[in-house]
Design a protein around this motif. Structure first.
Motif, mmCIF file in Angstrom:
data_model
loop_
_atom_site.group_PDB
_atom_site.id
_atom_site.type_symbol
_atom_site.label_atom_id
_atom_site.label_comp_id
_atom_site.label_asym_id
_atom_site.label_seq_id
_atom_site.Cartn_x
_atom_site.Cartn_y
_atom_site.Cartn_z
ATOM 1 N N MET A 113 -30.305 -4.424 -70.871
ATOM 2 C CA MET A 113 -29.408 -3.846 -70.132
ATOM 3 C C MET A 113 -28.573 -4.946 -69.145
ATOM 4 N N VAL A 114 -27.114 -4.718 -69.531
ATOM 5 C CA VAL A 114 -26.226 -5.787 -69.222
ATOM 6 C C VAL A 114 -26.044 -5.853 -67.659
ATOM 7 N N GLU A 115 -26.247 -4.827 -66.761
ATOM 8 C CA GLU A 115 -26.113 -4.527 -65.606
ATOM 9 C C GLU A 115 -27.314 -5.002 -64.800
ATOM 10 N N GLU A 116 -28.492 -5.148 -65.322
ATOM 11 C CA GLU A 116 -29.596 -5.344 -64.567
ATOM 12 C C GLU A 116 -30.360 -6.805 -65.074
ATOM 13 N N PRO A 117 -31.182 -7.443 -64.153
ATOM 14 C CA PRO A 117 -31.821 -8.665 -64.452
ATOM 15 C C PRO A 117 -33.310 -8.280 -65.128
ATOM 16 N N LYS A 118 -33.845 -9.274 -65.700
ATOM 17 C CA LYS A 118 -34.950 -9.004 -66.411
ATOM 18 C C LYS A 118 -35.854 -8.490 -65.723
ATOM 19 N N PRO A 119 -36.438 -7.312 -65.846
ATOM 20 C CA PRO A 119 -37.583 -6.690 -65.110
ATOM 21 C C PRO A 119 -38.969 -7.563 -64.775
ATOM 22 N N PHE A 120 -39.765 -7.623 -63.560
ATOM 23 C CA PHE A 120 -40.766 -8.139 -63.499
ATOM 24 C C PHE A 120 -41.796 -7.421 -64.181
ATOM 25 N N LYS A 121 -42.915 -8.153 -64.765
ATOM 26 C CA LYS A 121 -43.977 -7.594 -65.446
ATOM 27 C C LYS A 121 -45.244 -8.593 -65.042
ATOM 28 N N TYR A 122 -46.200 -8.057 -64.738
ATOM 29 C CA TYR A 122 -47.430 -8.725 -64.149
ATOM 30 C C TYR A 122 -48.183 -9.160 -65.569
ATOM 31 N N GLN A 123 -48.594 -10.342 -65.520
ATOM 32 C CA GLN A 123 -49.136 -10.953 -66.767
ATOM 33 C C GLN A 123 -50.539 -11.418 -66.227
ATOM 34 N N GLN A 124 -51.667 -10.993 -67.157
ATOM 35 C CA GLN A 124 -53.041 -10.986 -66.689
ATOM 36 C C GLN A 124 -53.508 -12.616 -66.482
ATOM 37 N N LYS A 162 -44.159 -14.330 -55.030
ATOM 38 C CA LYS A 162 -45.019 -15.476 -55.153
ATOM 39 C C LYS A 162 -45.595 -15.708 -56.609
ATOM 40 N N LEU A 163 -45.826 -14.856 -57.240
ATOM 41 C CA LEU A 163 -46.371 -14.657 -58.650
ATOM 42 C C LEU A 163 -45.143 -15.228 -59.438
ATOM 43 N N MET A 164 -43.937 -14.843 -59.115
ATOM 44 C CA MET A 164 -42.865 -15.228 -60.123
ATOM 45 C C MET A 164 -42.630 -17.068 -60.002
ATOM 46 N N GLU A 165 -42.927 -17.200 -58.782
ATOM 47 C CA GLU A 165 -42.979 -18.878 -58.247
ATOM 48 C C GLU A 165 -44.261 -19.514 -58.942
ATOM 49 N N LEU A 166 -45.267 -18.774 -59.041
ATOM 50 C CA LEU A 166 -46.393 -19.354 -59.616
ATOM 51 C C LEU A 166 -46.104 -19.570 -61.278
ATOM 52 N N ASN A 167 -45.545 -18.503 -61.871
ATOM 53 C CA ASN A 167 -45.155 -18.356 -63.156
ATOM 54 C C ASN A 167 -44.242 -19.638 -63.583
ATOM 55 N N GLY A 169 -43.572 -22.271 -61.907
ATOM 56 C CA GLY A 169 -44.204 -23.524 -61.675
ATOM 57 C C GLY A 169 -45.278 -24.210 -62.700
ATOM 58 N N CYS A 170 -46.073 -23.306 -63.292
ATOM 59 C CA CYS A 170 -47.183 -23.380 -64.045
ATOM 60 C C CYS A 170 -47.069 -22.915 -65.566
ATOM 61 N N PHE A 171 -46.261 -21.936 -65.755
ATOM 62 C CA PHE A 171 -46.510 -21.204 -66.975
ATOM 63 C C PHE A 171 -45.427 -21.103 -67.826
ATOM 64 N N SER A 172 -44.045 -21.528 -67.246
ATOM 65 C CA SER A 172 -42.655 -21.523 -68.075
ATOM 66 C C SER A 172 -42.809 -22.476 -69.001
ATOM 67 N N ASN A 173 -41.919 -22.056 -70.049
ATOM 68 C CA ASN A 173 -41.901 -23.217 -71.184
ATOM 69 C C ASN A 173 -43.070 -23.270 -71.737
ATOM 70 N N ILE A 174 -44.015 -22.334 -72.004
ATOM 71 C CA ILE A 174 -45.364 -22.539 -72.186
ATOM 72 C C ILE A 174 -45.682 -23.239 -73.546
ATOM 73 N N SER A 175 -44.503 -22.848 -74.604
ATOM 74 C CA SER A 175 -45.017 -23.249 -76.104
ATOM 75 C C SER A 175 -44.734 -24.737 -76.130
ATOM 76 N N PRO A 176 -43.808 -25.498 -75.315
ATOM 77 C CA PRO A 176 -43.683 -26.861 -75.365
ATOM 78 C C PRO A 176 -44.838 -27.562 -74.552
ATOM 79 N N LYS A 177 -45.305 -26.996 -73.603
ATOM 80 C CA LYS A 177 -46.432 -27.484 -72.953
ATOM 81 C C LYS A 177 -47.794 -27.768 -73.925
ATOM 82 N N VAL A 178 -47.879 -26.448 -74.780
ATOM 83 C CA VAL A 178 -48.980 -26.335 -75.653
ATOM 84 C C VAL A 178 -48.900 -27.550 -76.458
#
Length: 540
Positions: A113-124, A162-167, A169-178
């Motif tokens: 959706m062009v007008e809307e930002p990517k929605p938040f979704k909880y990751q377990q 806060k969870l988006m900040e955690l994501n 800082g710790c889980f962004s670009n996960i494939s290169p980190k792996v």
């Protein structure tokens, strides 16, 4: 390919537009195609508010054209209506502007959706991080100046931030980190397998291996979250038809908000124990709520978030007919039909005005999708139901679907559209025939119009499979069975507002089985009483 449209006010001239779109469809071939503009015609009565009668024939021609060229509505975040006339003088609204596109467009450009930002979704996997509980507890224990559901909203909003900040800082670009961690693990393993058994090296290898395993688990879950879809196990399961339909469904059916008809918070009825039992028994890996928090979040953090006593206990009162086990939307609809009875009379308007506390000059057309009528519901009042059934079929197409698949859809999706009405009102016989005609045409021919040759009679098709039928429910029989359930609610004294109202206003201490049918009673109540003859022998 882009096509720009401006439809004529003349119905006959618009036929040329439909022909042009069909020619354009042939020229497009296998390319991505989007077309939009002012079509000057609505697709359904729900796209019109106020004004006179709609041209049903022109609407059918427009929908048939869209189906023939295999276009679907492009998602948008603007208002439902796009055109108005004389709004200050009680005019009317219409949805005359729209954008349509083919499946290749979705395949190439996705469902964003062009007008809307990517929605938040909880990751377990966030719950596995050592700071997760501290983050949730810090947000939850913070004092709030608000009560009830708004307090819950504020806490969830802070947790989300806060969870988006955690994501990040710790889980962004996960494939290169792996990949980086795998290289680091290989290096230390080479030292160990090369004979270096120094305790420091062994400890380092164990720590890196644990970090690598956690990163792999996170990466795996991310991929799973992108691919989880529950397909039908029968008929055309996981064929191109369902893949096509699911992509379109994701675009069109995004939940953006939820509220009751009056936007009013209601009173306490649900206990903490009941809430906990429901939460902990919910299935995992389901679609999240409008706020992005899925079942996993509440299960992972229940020891913390489950302590919010003042929230859910202030949500659902007796006047709310949903969200509580044992209640149904139909209870509210049956009650409101009783309240508007006699509205066409002068005394009826005064009575309804006294009930709701404001002056009333015009009766609302619908309540929760069902027509409100002061007299017996007629064919015109159920026109929307027939349109919904036809629209659902028109949105599918049939090129990728076998007969077995069409039977599955008739027996599940189409019947599901009718099921809501079956449980809330008495559908006129003529509309039942119209719906069954559409179902039969689609099942035997794959279209909603034209001649077809049935393989068996409809009566045979509505028998159970073990009795030689196709297992399709008979709408008229099911409608009567659903409405008979209201008789059981009355007989058993169900704790809902509608039954309490009947006991106070209609029955007044008399037996349901002995009270007389009076001409001054509402049509709904007289229909309910008419069911007694068939039901009484089965009640002990």
């Amino acid at each position: 390919m882009l096509s720009v449209v401006y439809g004529s006010n003349n119905k006959d001239e618009r036929v040329c537009l439909w022909d042009s779109l069909k020619l354009a469809s042939n020229e497009v071939g296998n390319k991505a195609w989007i077309t939009g503009g002012h079509f000057n015609i609505v697709r359904a009565s729900s796209e019109s508010l106020g004004g006179g009668n709609l041209d049903i024939e022109a609407m059918i021609a427009f929908n048939d054209c869209i189906k023939d060229v295999e276009l679907v509505e492009h998602p948008h975040s603007s208002s439902v209506y796009t055109w108005c006339r004389n709004w200050k003088d009680s005019g009317f609204l219409r949805t005359l502007d729209r954008v349509l596109c083919n499946q290749k467009w979705f395949d190439k450009f996705g469902v964003a959706m062009v007008e809307e930002p990517k929605p938040f979704k909880y990751q377990q996997f966030w719950s596995k991080h050592e700071s997760f509980n501290g983050i949730v507890r810090g947000c939850w224990d913070r004092e709030s100046a608000w009560d009830g559901m708004y307090s819950l909203h504020c806490k969830l909003k802070e947790v989300k931030k806060k969870l988006m900040e955690l994501n990040k800082g710790c889980f962004s670009n996960i494939s290169p980190k792996v990949k980086e961690k795998k290289i680091e693990l290989d290096e230390v393993n080479n030292q160990v397998y090369g004979g270096n058994l120094d305790p420091t090296i062994l400890t380092k290898a164990a720590n890196i291996n644990e970090e690598y395993r956690k990163l792999c688990d996170v990466e795996k879950q991310l991929y799973q979250n992108n691919d989880i879809i529950q397909w039908y196990r029968d008929g055309d399961a996981s064929t191109s038809f369902f893949h096509k339909h699911m992509r379109i469904h994701q675009v069109k059916h995004r939940i953006t908000h939820m509220q009751d008809s009056n936007a009013i918070l209601v009173e306490d009825i649900v206990t903490r124990a009941e809430t906990k039992e429901v939460i902990l028994h919910l299935k995992l890996e389901k679609a999240p709520g409008p706020d992005g928090f899925s079942t996993e979040f509440y299960k992972d953090s229940w020891p913390i978030v489950g302590r919010l006593k003042e929230t859910l206990n202030d949500v659902v009162g007796i006047q709310q007919t949903t969200y509580v086990p044992g209640r149904a939307i139909s209870d509210g609809i049956m009650l409101i039909q009783e309240l508007v009875y006699g509205y066409h009379r002068k005394s009826g308007k005064l009575r309804l005005s006294n009930i709701i506390g404001i002056p009333v000059s015009a009766l609302l057309v619908r309540y929760l999708g069902i027509a409100l009528t002061t007299k017996q519901i007629g064919n015109h009042d159920c026109r929307t139901l027939v349109e919904k059934v036809r629209q659902r079929i028109d949105s599918w197409g049939s090129k990728n679907l076998s007969f077995a698949g069409r039977v599955t859809l008739v027996n599940s999706i189409l019947f599901g559209v009718c099921n809501y009405w079956c449980q809330t009102t008495f559908i006129p016989n003529q509309k039942v025939k119209d719906i069954e005609k559409i179902m039969k045409q689609y099942m035997w021919k794959g279209a909603t119009a034209g001649k077809y040759i049935p393989k068996v009679s409809w009566k045979q098709a509505t028998l159970k499979k073990e009795e030689g039928g196709l297992g399709i429910k008979d709408i008229r029989t099911w409608n009567m069975a659903c409405m008979a359930k209201h008789v059981w609610d009355i007989y058993s004294g169900k704790e809902v507002l509608w039954v309490k109202w009947l006991n106070t206003i209609r029955l007044k201490g008399l037996s349901f089985w002995g009270i007389k049918d009076r001409s001054v009673d509402s049509w709904v109540w007289r229909k309910i009483l008419a069911l007694r003859e068939n039901l009484r022998p089965h009640v002990k």
